[in-house]
Enzyme design. Structure first.
Site, mmCIF file in Angstrom:
data_model
loop_
_atom_site.group_PDB
_atom_site.id
_atom_site.type_symbol
_atom_site.label_atom_id
_atom_site.label_comp_id
_atom_site.label_asym_id
_atom_site.label_seq_id
_atom_site.Cartn_x
_atom_site.Cartn_y
_atom_site.Cartn_z
ATOM 1 N N GLN A 165 22.907 21.307 32.981
ATOM 2 C CA GLN A 165 24.006 22.021 32.341
ATOM 3 C C GLN A 165 25.325 21.859 33.080
ATOM 4 O O GLN A 165 26.116 22.793 33.180
ATOM 5 C CB GLN A 165 23.648 23.502 32.166
ATOM 6 N N GLY A 225 27.013 18.750 32.372
ATOM 7 C CA GLY A 225 27.682 17.716 31.604
ATOM 8 C C GLY A 225 27.223 16.312 31.894
ATOM 9 O O GLY A 225 27.951 15.344 31.619
ATOM 10 N N LEU A 226 25.994 16.151 32.422
ATOM 11 C CA LEU A 226 25.442 14.822 32.705
ATOM 12 C C LEU A 226 24.235 14.508 31.820
ATOM 13 O O LEU A 226 23.510 13.562 32.067
ATOM 14 C CB LEU A 226 25.053 14.716 34.186
ATOM 15 N N SER A 227 24.035 15.321 30.799
ATOM 16 C CA SER A 227 23.018 15.076 29.761
ATOM 17 C C SER A 227 21.588 15.145 30.274
ATOM 18 O O SER A 227 20.745 14.295 29.961
ATOM 19 C CB SER A 227 23.269 13.728 29.065
ATOM 20 N N SER A 276 19.311 17.468 29.449
ATOM 21 C CA SER A 276 18.368 17.827 28.383
ATOM 22 C C SER A 276 18.030 16.624 27.509
ATOM 23 O O SER A 276 16.865 16.391 27.177
ATOM 24 C CB SER A 276 18.959 18.947 27.522
ATOM 25 N N SER A 277 19.044 15.860 27.120
ATOM 26 C CA SER A 277 18.766 14.714 26.247
ATOM 27 C C SER A 277 17.966 13.641 26.976
ATOM 28 O O SER A 277 17.173 12.923 26.355
ATOM 29 C CB SER A 277 20.063 14.122 25.691
ATOM 30 N N ALA A 278 18.119 13.545 28.297
ATOM 31 C CA ALA A 278 17.305 12.594 29.056
ATOM 32 C C ALA A 278 15.825 12.962 28.962
ATOM 33 O O ALA A 278 14.962 12.084 28.815
ATOM 34 C CB ALA A 278 17.749 12.558 30.515
ATOM 35 N N ASP A 282 25.254 10.735 24.027
ATOM 36 C CA ASP A 282 24.348 10.893 25.163
ATOM 37 C C ASP A 282 23.086 10.055 24.984
ATOM 38 O O ASP A 282 22.674 9.307 25.871
ATOM 39 C CB ASP A 282 23.948 12.360 25.336
#
Length: 311
Positions: free
Chosen positions: A92, A94-96, A98-100, A142
């Site tokens: 959380q 801004g480096l993604s 969750s999508s990773a 992302d």
């Protein structure tokens, strides 16, 4: 039952260099996959028990399984496995992160089941996990960066298509620094909802602002190809200034960018959680900025680009 398989897949973080967050609005973005951090999803086959998703990422993993379940080949026997995730991506910020996890989960389940995974389709499925299965507000950049890897120029005109995702030469990137707050951030959907609602309502200033941000990626590609770091820095600063106005960012949110500017560097958000990507002039400048962020209580790295997906 015979041999029980154990599989795993890892997916890197990502950095938006220019044009974000216009991806949610049909815009254009330049970004890169960040090799310094990754999320790994492990699949352990079991004799029975169906599918179990465990650990702190169980909700994301469960949503990825629901999406995968819909794609099971006809007559495929009910699978039995446990899914778990681990990550080195600061969450959380801004480096993604969750999508990773989602992309890694889809990949490892696809490998287990034997589903052929086209990169474009995989990125679209990963986006659908978050938008359709979990009801989150999210743009496509992302997942595209995390699936394709490398340094990408991406145009998200409707309808989205793989032909609009172009690999750029990684050597075009100048010296950069990525910095983030090690304390907990906020879900990126929270930051986007108000702006998205204004966009949906047809607000002229919101739509003009997003178009202006998207146009920066077009100029940014030329700046990269011509080695024009001065122009690239101007574009990065304009990207942040547009975002600050659109999202009504306060002084606390802008502080890490203003820190870079006081040190003579250009900076902008990597995503929507506050992490920043900073353009630096030389090695001494880079060291000075590392020290400045350390004094600010932030962590920083000299980013490495994750390899592009083999074609």
């Amino acid at each position: 039952m015979g041999f029980l398989r154990s599989l795993q897949q890892s997916v890197p973080a990502r950095v938006g260099l220019l044009g974000n967050p216009s991806d949610l609005y049909g815009g254009q973005v330049i970004g890169f996959a960040l090799a310094d951090f990754c999320a790994t999803v492990k699949l352990r086959e079991t004799e029975d028990g169906g599918v179990s998703c465990v650990g702190s990422a169980a909700e994301l993993l469960g949503a990825a399984w629901r999406r995968t379940e819909k794609r099971l080949p006809p007559g495929f026997p009910a699978p039995n496995f446990v899914l778990a995730a681990e990550t080195t991506i600061p969450l959380q910020v801004g480096l993604s992160g969750s999508s990773a996890i989602v992309v890694a989960a889809l990949r490892v389940m696809g490998e287990f089941i034997g589903i052929e995974q086209d990169p474009f389709e995989l990125a679209e499925e990963a986006l659908a996990v978050e938008t359709e299965e979990l009801g989150l507000l999210a743009g496509p950049q992302d997942r595209v960066l995390q699936v394709y890897g490398g340094l990408l120029n991406m145009h998200f005109r409707d309808p989205r298509a793989a032909v609009n995702y172009e690999q750029l030469d990684v050597s075009l990137l100048p010296r950069l620094l990525v910095a983030w707050d090690p304390s907990t951030g906020e879900n990126s959907g929270t930051a986007h909802q108000i702006v998205f609602d204004r966009w949906q309502a047809g607000d002229d200033s919101t739509r003009a602002g997003m178009r202006a941000i998207a146009d920066l990626a077009l100029e940014g590609r030329r700046a990269l190809e011509q080695g024009d770091e001065a122009l690239l820095g101007q574009l990065m600063n304009r990207n942040f200034d547009h975002r600050r106005e659109l999202f009504d960012l306060g002084s606390a949110a802008a502080a890490p960018v203003e820190l870079a500017r006081r040190e003579g560097a250009a900076a902008k958000f990597c995503g929507s959680g506050g992490a920043v990507v900073v353009l630096v002039k030389d090695e001494l400048h880079l060291t000075r900025l590392e020290e400045a962020y350390d004094a600010f209580g932030w962590c920083s790295i000299r980013p490495r680009v994750a390899p592009a997906l083999a074609r």
